[in-house]
Design an enzyme around this catalytic site. Structure first.
Site, mmCIF file in Angstrom:
data_model
loop_
_atom_site.group_PDB
_atom_site.id
_atom_site.type_symbol
_atom_site.label_atom_id
_atom_site.label_comp_id
_atom_site.label_asym_id
_atom_site.label_seq_id
_atom_site.Cartn_x
_atom_site.Cartn_y
_atom_site.Cartn_z
ATOM 1 N N HIS A 1 0.826 -1.207 0.000
ATOM 2 C CA HIS A 1 0.000 0.000 0.000
ATOM 3 C C HIS A 1 0.859 1.255 0.000
ATOM 4 C CE1 HIS A 1 -3.113 2.865 1.031
ATOM 5 N NE2 HIS A 1 -4.026 1.942 0.948
ATOM 6 N N PRO B 1 -6.153 -3.450 1.420
ATOM 7 C CA PRO B 1 -5.259 -4.125 2.373
ATOM 8 C C PRO B 1 -3.873 -3.509 2.368
ATOM 9 C CG PRO B 1 -5.354 -5.378 0.341
ATOM 10 C CD PRO B 1 -6.305 -4.222 0.168
ATOM 11 N N GLU B 2 -3.056 -3.909 3.322
ATOM 12 C CA GLU B 2 -1.693 -3.406 3.431
ATOM 13 C C GLU B 2 -0.832 -3.849 2.254
ATOM 14 O OE1 GLU B 2 1.596 -1.421 5.310
ATOM 15 O OE2 GLU B 2 -0.592 -1.243 5.375
ATOM 16 N N ALA B 3 -1.073 -5.039 1.727
ATOM 17 C CA ALA B 3 -0.340 -5.539 0.562
ATOM 18 C C ALA B 3 -1.264 -6.443 -0.230
ATOM 19 C CB ALA B 3 0.917 -6.292 0.995
ATOM 20 N N ARG C 1 -4.387 4.274 5.924
ATOM 21 C CA ARG C 1 -3.343 4.818 5.049
ATOM 22 C C ARG C 1 -3.918 5.767 3.999
ATOM 23 N NH1 ARG C 1 1.692 3.254 5.864
ATOM 24 N NH2 ARG C 1 2.217 1.168 6.630
#
Length: 496
Positions: free
Chosen positions: A317, A365-367, A389
């Site tokens: 992200h 999502p974060e990744a 984020r």
């Protein structure tokens, strides 16, 4: 620093300028190194500075020393004190003078030697996904200290991680010798007389991360497999560059680090000695070490199964602002490459949106990964969280300002509604543990950048262009706005 300077530019209140100058003065001791490359950490009261112990053997981090240029240059201009600008210009001078491996800037640079730290190529997922820095600034906790027990156990865990992941220089010499023996014992797998040279090159590159120029040889683009003692297969990609006669060997996984027991025996013995010297009970040491090594092996096997079997492509992200970077580059260049860069920006921004649109909460999502049948989605539980984020919304904002395509505002409004529905709590906003669950557990953390970046970019996405015009303002890495020279709000100090 950025927030104080932005407040001064927007309001003209000299209190913000003076506070920024005071903070800048307190930060200057961090630059007192052999090269002028600043340390990452500084005690603003004492002036003592240092780097993180985990950052490539005490290196400074390029993203940190690079993001100071805007602030320090502007601070000099509004205070008539050239010292701030001179500090960051020296950093740029040092960076410009260095050779860049393959034309790229590595992540780390050592402030004493002025040499690059670890190369930009990653060894694998372990170091980037879950390596933890040593507890309490690289110091081992004595077992009889007043620290909580969990910190003492973390000391053991961190030392084991360093031992196995080769992050501590004490382990390098022994491990590289074992690597050399393993590869030399398997030279039969090389089909030409250059096999020994290739082994030698790999061993040397492990030691100092440098490339070795050689006379041209006749290697072709091949994939070779080398057998280890425990029947583990290491994939070695041998790439021959005919232009500069460089042969590189890139290890594609952590097989060497986690598959050969000879690494463990030597390194764990060092860990035991360190802990025993700090009064840790031997029974506790061996119990925690055994549990951690088992977990490391399990994590590594899972990582390899997910990456090597699917030819996985992963995007984090925090890398998503590249969308806006390409778009701004296209607008600034205004040449034959502009259309190409703008198309790249549009495609990347669409990818950002897809990662949000394919979750149950409509938050990203974060990744996420790109594999057949599971594109723009997370694969592991440790990647499915959302911590408020801003990077995707930053890209929406820039793309809207430059293209006026209404879809970017539509996507932004979807995000606003998702934040309100899933992240709003009585005390503010919270992150989510799993964006793929409508009723996901919440992390009970409201990040500081949520105000500085996330909400700011969403607000500006729906504002008129003359509010913080991209022609008059530039955003620093934390979305604090600084005026461009020529902007009436630049407010330079009168010349002395």
């Amino acid at each position: 620093m950025g927030s104080l300077l932005a407040c001064y530019a927007l309001t003209g209140d000299v209190m913000f300028r003076d506070k920024a100058a005071q903070l800048g003065e307190r930060m200057l001791p961090a630059f007192q190194t052999e090269t002028g490359i600043p340390h990452s950490l500084i005690n603003l009261h004492t002036g003592a500075s240092k780097n993180y112990g985990w950052a490539s053997s005490g290196c400074s981090i390029l993203s940190e020393i690079g993001t100071m240029h805007l602030e320090f240059t502007y601070l000099s201009d509004i205070t008539n004190n050239p010292v701030f600008k001179s500090k960051v210009e020296n950093v740029r001078k040092v960076l410009k003078s260095l050779d860049k491996p393959k034309g790229l800037y590595p992540n780390y640079i050592h402030p004493r030697t002025g040499k690059w730290g670890q190369p930009v190529h990653r060894v694998g997922l372990l170091l980037t996904n879950w390596y933890r820095k040593p507890t309490f600034s690289d110091r081992c906790i004595n077992f009889f200290s007043n620290h909580l027990r969990k910190y003492k156990l973390n000391t053991i865990v961190n030392l084991v991680d360093q031992a196995i992941l080769l992050s501590d220089s004490r382990f390098h010499e022994t491990n590289i010798k074992i690597v050399e023996d393993v590869l030399l014992n398997n030279c039969m797998f090389f089909t030409d007389t250059h096999g020994l040279f290739l082994v030698h090159f790999y061993v040397e590159s492990c030691k100092d991360s440098s490339h070795i120029n050689t006379e041209p040889c006749h290697c072709s683009f091949v994939t070779t497999r080398v057998m280890l003692a425990e029947d583990t297969i290491i994939s070695l990609l041998l790439v021959y560059h005919t232009y500069n006669y460089i042969v590189e060997i890139v290890i594609l996984n952590q097989a060497i680090l986690l598959s050969d027991s000879r690494f463990h025996e030597t390194n764990i013995k060092i860990v035991e000695d360190v802990l025993l010297n700090n009064c840790f009970p031997i029974a506790l040491i061996r119990t925690v070490i055994k549990q951690r090594v088992r977990k490391l092996k399990m994590r590594n096997n899972n990582d390899l199964a997910e990456t090597t079997s699917s030819n996985d492509k992963k995007k984090q992200h925090i890398t998503l602002p590249y969308c806006g970077m390409f778009a701004l580059g296209a607008k600034t260049l205004e040449n034959e490459l502009s259309d190409k860069y703008m198309n790249i920006a549009a495609g990347l921004t669409n990818t950002c949106h897809e990662s949000y649109d394919r979750s149950a909460t409509k938050l990203g999502p974060e990744a996420f990964h790109f594999i057949e049948g599971n594109e723009a989605r997370s694969l592991k539980n440790g990647e499915k969280y959302y911590i408020l984020r801003p990077e995707t919304f930053e890209s929406y904002f820039v793309m809207w300002r430059l293209t006026k395509d209404p879809k970017y505002r539509e996507w932004g409004w979807e995000a606003v509604q998702a934040l309100e529905k899933h992240c709003r709590v009585p005390g503010g906003f919270t992150g989510l543990n799993n964006v793929y669950l409508v009723d996901s557990a919440k992390d009970d953390v409201q990040q500081s950048y949520f105000f500085a970046e996330t909400l700011k970019y969403l607000y500006l996405l729906f504002s008129d262009d003359d509010l913080i015009s991209l022609d008059d303002w530039v955003f620093n890495s934390e979305a604090h706005v600084l005026p461009i020279r020529g902007n009436p709000l630049y407010r330079p100090a009168p010349p002395l």
